[in-house]
Enzyme design. Structure first.
Site, mmCIF file in Angstrom:
data_model
loop_
_atom_site.group_PDB
_atom_site.id
_atom_site.type_symbol
_atom_site.label_atom_id
_atom_site.label_comp_id
_atom_site.label_asym_id
_atom_site.label_seq_id
_atom_site.Cartn_x
_atom_site.Cartn_y
_atom_site.Cartn_z
ATOM 1 N N ASP A 172 66.628 22.282 -6.515
ATOM 2 C CA ASP A 172 67.245 21.944 -5.231
ATOM 3 C C ASP A 172 67.191 20.432 -5.041
ATOM 4 O OD1 ASP A 172 67.840 24.531 -4.430
ATOM 5 O OD2 ASP A 172 65.897 24.828 -3.470
ATOM 6 N N LYS A 196 65.360 13.940 -2.267
ATOM 7 C CA LYS A 196 64.231 14.825 -2.550
ATOM 8 C C LYS A 196 64.678 15.909 -3.523
ATOM 9 C CE LYS A 196 60.527 17.320 -0.120
ATOM 10 N NZ LYS A 196 59.966 17.630 1.224
ATOM 11 N N TYR A 241 58.078 33.314 -5.125
ATOM 12 C CA TYR A 241 58.238 32.345 -6.211
ATOM 13 C C TYR A 241 57.434 31.088 -5.895
ATOM 14 C CZ TYR A 241 61.884 30.192 -3.225
ATOM 15 O OH TYR A 241 62.579 29.615 -2.183
#
Length: 210
Positions: free
Chosen positions: A141, A122, A108
């Site tokens: 994420d 982040k 991915y």
């Protein structure tokens, strides 16, 4: 009588125009509000936390370091079959990752969306392949390094994803915090073993020797 008929026709015409205006202007509004053509999804969020006996600044130095991307194979040995980096390691950088056979997802792309030095935050988004081929429409994420003392912090990692209802039971067992936990473990171990290393060259040397 003639005047009343004229007034009546005028009112009908005015009403028709207003209705057309409502249709023309209302449809974009409905689109904007997501009422028309709305894709129904289920939102899921999973979390992982790791307490570290190192300062938040030391941990964040590694997470935010632009050179981190090219050294992921050193930091996570045996995880990658191929890693292509498009960008300088900062915001906008894209990682095209292929993992070793047997790992899922096998391949991915992800993109660095945010590197906030002030808040030690982040965000990395999956943009192609992986779970996006299994009904997931959004996958992000987030890593947040939070100080808990002068020489202690907690690495708070999370994954938020949106998935079409018919795919929930398929992807839910597959999507875990495992990758985020592995990264947190590797970075905390690196920092704890090389606390005196604070600049990019020293960090790079430390990663290579892991």
């Amino acid at each position: 009588m003639m005047k009343m008929e004229v007034v009546f026709v005028f009112l009908m015409l005015l009403g028709t125009i207003n209705c057309q205006k409502l249709i023309l202007t209302g449809r974009p509004f409905l689109h904007h509000q997501g009422i028309i053509n709305q894709v129904s999804t289920v939102t899921k969020v999973i979390h992982h936390e790791l307490e570290v006996a190192a300062s938040a600044d030391d941990i964040w130095t590694v997470y935010s370091w632009p050179g981190l991307a090219k050294h992921l194979p050193d930091l996570l040995p045996g995880a990658f079959e191929k890693l292509e980096i498009i960008g300088d390691g900062g915001v906008g950088t894209i990682l095209d990752m292929t993992f070793v056979p047997g790992e899922f997802p096998h391949e991915y792309k992800e993109k660095f969306i945010l590197v906030d030095n002030e808040h030690r935050l982040k965000k990395v988004q999956m943009i192609e392949g992986g779970y996006l081929d299994l009904g997931v429409t959004y996958y992000m994420d987030t890593i947040h390094v939070v100080p808990t003392g002068k020489d202690s912090c907690v690495i708070k990692s999370s994954t938020e994803y949106h998935v079409k209802p018919e795919f929930v039971k398929i992807v839910e067992p597959l999507i875990t915090t495992g990758p985020l936990a592995a990264m947190a473990d590797a970075i905390s171990k690196l920092v704890l073993e090389h606390k005196s290393k604070s600049n990019s060259d020293e960090i790079e040397a430390a990663i290579i020797t892991v």
